[in-house]
Design a protein around this motif. Sequence first.
Motif, PDB file in Angstrom:
ATOM      1  N   ARG A 278       0.824  -1.206   0.000  1.00 26.56           N
ATOM      2  CA  ARG A 278       0.000   0.000   0.000  1.00 26.56           C
ATOM      3  C   ARG A 278       0.859   1.256   0.000  1.00 26.56           C
ATOM      4  O   ARG A 278       0.590   2.218  -0.719  1.00 26.56           O
ATOM      5  CB  ARG A 278      -0.929  -0.004   1.215  1.00 26.56           C
TER       6      ARG A 278
ATOM      7  N   LYS B 136      -1.730   3.007  -2.954  1.00 24.07           N
ATOM      8  CA  LYS B 136      -3.106   2.605  -3.200  1.00 24.07           C
ATOM      9  C   LYS B 136      -3.725   2.060  -1.919  1.00 24.07           C
ATOM     10  O   LYS B 136      -3.031   1.505  -1.076  1.00 24.07           O
ATOM     11  CB  LYS B 136      -3.187   1.542  -4.302  1.00 24.07           C
TER      12      LYS B 136
ATOM     13  N   GLN C 119      -9.524   4.397  -8.775  1.00 24.21           N
ATOM     14  CA  GLN C 119      -8.771   3.850  -9.901  1.00 24.21           C
ATOM     15  C   GLN C 119      -9.505   2.683 -10.555  1.00 24.21           C
ATOM     16  O   GLN C 119      -9.697   2.662 -11.759  1.00 24.21           O
ATOM     17  CB  GLN C 119      -7.377   3.405  -9.442  1.00 24.21           C
TER      18      GLN C 119
ATOM     19  N   ILE D 259     -10.453   0.262  -5.551  1.00 25.58           N
ATOM     20  CA  ILE D 259      -9.066   0.643  -5.269  1.00 25.58           C
ATOM     21  C   ILE D 259      -8.939   2.137  -5.530  1.00 25.58           C
ATOM     22  O   ILE D 259      -9.253   2.612  -6.622  1.00 25.58           O
ATOM     23  CB  ILE D 259      -8.078  -0.153  -6.128  1.00 25.58           C
TER      24      ILE D 259
ATOM     25  N   SER E 124      -6.505   5.841  -5.015  1.00 29.21           N
ATOM     26  CA  SER E 124      -5.181   6.407  -4.768  1.00 29.21           C
ATOM     27  C   SER E 124      -5.091   6.841  -3.309  1.00 29.21           C
ATOM     28  O   SER E 124      -6.080   7.276  -2.721  1.00 29.21           O
ATOM     29  CB  SER E 124      -4.937   7.610  -5.678  1.00 29.21           C
TER      30      SER E 124
END
Length: 461
Positions: free
Chosen positions: A139, A144, A164, A210, A212
Amino acid sequence: MAAYMRGVMCLLSIERSALLTQRSGIIVETKRYVRGLRRKPVKVLFPENEKGKVLRPPPQSEDAEPSVQRRKEAKVTSTREHPGETDFVKTRSNVLSDVTHAHVGVTKDQVDGLRFERAFPGDKRLAKLVSVARSRRFREHQGKILLEGRRLICDALDAGAKPQTVFFSTVDRLRELPLDKLRRATLVKVKFENIKTWSDLVAPQGVIAIFSLPDPSRLNFANNDHSVPLSLICDNIRDPGNLGTILRCAAAAGCHNVLLTKGCVDVWEPKVLRAAMGAHFRLPIYPNLAWDDVESRLPKPVTVHVADSSFNSDRSRETEAIVSHKPSKAGDYDWVSTRPNRKNTRYEEYDYDSDSDSDSESEDERSSLPRVDTQLYHDSWAQSPTALVIGGETHGLSVEAVQLAEKTDGHRLFIPVVPDVDSLNSAMAASILLFEGRKQLLKLLQTSGKKRQSKAERHSS
């Protein structure tokens, strides 16, 4: 017939010698000769009324015949120069055509103007879900985070987080999200059985996204108007459930921000996210900070108080502290470690005559610890911009936290409990102290507001 067979055997011997030089290409030609021996002549059947007619091929133009002949010659030449290449080209063209048709089929899937894809078996993007969810290093390195559930994803989108990839099981699940904020995200439809396998929830909702890694300074928080000048500092909180509950209490109490030291658990861990119930997107949270960075993110001036609940070892000390409110050493209550940090210690050899030297050294260490006043949690301690430090249940508060409290003239706040009862959970203690601090700050703001109003009325009169 015998002569014909001898001719065939001679031809096979020639082909065998050529096989040593040209390898696989001759094998194809040899098989063609063998197939030719096994073939039978084709019998042509004519209709009864058209036995005398002769069938001729359709006429072709003069320009077409040379082009067809040139294509045949080029094909034969390429086959002789590169034997076996035609099969590879055919296979590759078939694969490319299949992929093209599959891609065309994927882009046709739409929901309210948004195109989405269908996950195929072995899709590598699905494996990233597990990596993001379980690996803190992944991560932090990839930048992410993984969010699961409609409510958490909606909170992130409302705060301005950038999605994303969004995985969903049905189109109805996707429609529950604000589609106008998913224009730049990749939408992938997967089977619910796969989501159930990846999810840690007992009853998955069928949608995982997911995002950012968000920057707290760039998010839009809706509860800024209800916040009070109260900061929360988490020191060595190792349990994910406790940290998530503390963040939830901080959001409910209207804290200005939350600062996490390097000893805390990862704030984006799935268990922390579930326990926080969207608190990550309701107030600024700054994780993995050194104590120098913690002090720089606090307002100036500020008073730092530390939560202390370790009075179980000696009840007489608690009574004395409540009555006298005298300053005491942090090490006297075992709420901060008096042992030096072994990682930063250099060892040298000395000759000790007796144990008196070690005793005097331990006394010097204890005397060097910071001294802070003891105060009950319901007394007036939040009368200006305030910060509260909550320590972990296992390691307790660090020396840097106590030093910061001493530097800013803070206090040790504790919640008295009845005898023979263990200390409160760190999350429970944090909720009591945070709401008490909010009550005192709101009362102070109301009093100052009334004073300003009265002054304005006097000037106007």
